[in-house]
Motif scaffolding. Structure first.
Motif, short mmCIF file in Angstrom:
data_model
loop_
_atom_site.label_atom_id
_atom_site.label_comp_id
_atom_site.label_asym_id
_atom_site.label_seq_id
_atom_site.Cartn_x
_atom_site.Cartn_y
_atom_site.Cartn_z
N ARG A 189 -15.74 31.13 -51.56
CA ARG A 189 -14.87 29.95 -51.47
C ARG A 189 -15.60 28.77 -50.83
O ARG A 189 -15.46 27.62 -51.27
N ARG A 190 -16.42 29.04 -49.83
CA ARG A 190 -17.16 27.95 -49.18
C ARG A 190 -18.16 27.28 -50.13
O ARG A 190 -18.44 26.10 -50.00
N VAL A 191 -18.69 28.04 -51.09
CA VAL A 191 -19.57 27.43 -52.10
C VAL A 191 -18.76 26.43 -52.93
O VAL A 191 -19.17 25.28 -53.12
N TYR A 192 -17.61 26.87 -53.40
CA TYR A 192 -16.75 25.97 -54.19
C TYR A 192 -16.35 24.74 -53.37
O TYR A 192 -16.37 23.61 -53.88
N TRP B 31 -17.37 21.09 -54.61
CA TRP B 31 -16.25 20.23 -55.02
C TRP B 31 -15.87 19.20 -53.96
O TRP B 31 -15.18 18.23 -54.27
N GLY B 32 -16.26 19.41 -52.71
CA GLY B 32 -15.90 18.48 -51.64
C GLY B 32 -14.43 18.52 -51.30
O GLY B 32 -13.84 17.49 -50.96
N VAL B 33 -13.82 19.72 -51.38
CA VAL B 33 -12.39 19.87 -51.07
C VAL B 33 -12.20 21.12 -50.21
O VAL B 33 -13.10 21.95 -50.10
N VAL B 34 -11.02 21.23 -49.61
CA VAL B 34 -10.64 22.45 -48.89
C VAL B 34 -9.68 23.20 -49.80
O VAL B 34 -8.71 22.64 -50.29
N LEU B 35 -9.98 24.48 -50.05
CA LEU B 35 -9.17 25.29 -50.95
C LEU B 35 -8.28 26.23 -50.17
O LEU B 35 -8.66 26.71 -49.10
N ASP B 36 -7.10 26.51 -50.71
CA ASP B 36 -6.19 27.46 -50.09
C ASP B 36 -6.79 28.86 -50.22
O ASP B 36 -7.01 29.33 -51.35
#
Length: 202
Positions: free
Chosen positions: A140-143, A147-152
């Motif tokens: 998830r940290r790669v994404y 992407w420059g976003v925080v993912l749920d």
């Protein structure tokens, strides 16, 4: 004059930075960074000195060696995309002043960043930036970085573990991130993600 574009790009990259890459269209790709043609830039006014057409390539690699200048480069260093493209961005010169990227190079860099961001939506490329066995949190940290976003975290976990062939449980767990043991995975056989991992709208 007698060199294929992909081979020339790989040669220039290793000569000017020391980063070995392979052209995926070549018969024997070998190891190293992934290298692909990005786009051709040929606006007649892009370089005020003369007519210049540039064929840009994108290199993707999980580990970057310390760059070493060579050929016609008098210095080489890696720079953060955020520093180059952010507000007031540019590269830091030897006198520690910030200078904008030359010509249309900011546009080329923006196009390269967008290609990398879209590539991890529909391919398993992001797993190449993780250790051989990794947690969903590490993936998830790669994404998030690309992407420059925080993912749920829960949503992301459900998507990546529910995509057939994307991740394979390795059978182990780890506490390297602290907290409770987290399940370890390996990259699966899928190279194309269906459905894709769509970026959240920002």
């Amino acid at each position: 004059a007698d060199e294929d574009l992909g081979a020339a790009a790989a040669r220039e990259l290793v000569e000017e930075t020391g980063l070995c890459a392979h052209d995926p269209t070549a018969p024997a790709a070998g190891n190293g960074a992934h290298l692909e043609q990005l786009a051709t830039y040929g606006d007649p006014g892009r370089d005020p000195r003369m007519r210049v057409v540039s064929v840009a390539h994108l290199a993707l690699a999980p580990d970057l060696p310390a760059p070493r200048a060579g050929g016609d480069a008098n210095s080489a260093r890696w720079a953060s995309v955020g520093d180059l493209l952010g507000p007031g961005g540019g590269f830091v010169r030897e006198d520690e002043q910030t200078a904008p990227l030359a010509f249309d190079h900011a546009r080329i860099l923006e196009d390269g960043v967008e290609r990398a961001r879209s590539k991890i939506e529909y391919s398993s490329l992001a797993t190449a930036f993780c250790p051989p066995e990794f947690t969903v949190g590490e993936l998830r940290r790669v994404y998030e970085a690309v992407w420059g976003v925080v993912l749920d975290p829960r949503n992301f976990h459900r998507k990546v573990t529910g995509t057939p062939g994307f991740l394979v449980p390795s059978g182990g767990t780890t506490t390297r991130q602290g907290g409770r043991p987290a399940q370890l995975f390996r990259a699966g056989a899928a190279t194309v993600l269906n459905p894709p991992m769509l970026r959240p709208e920002v």
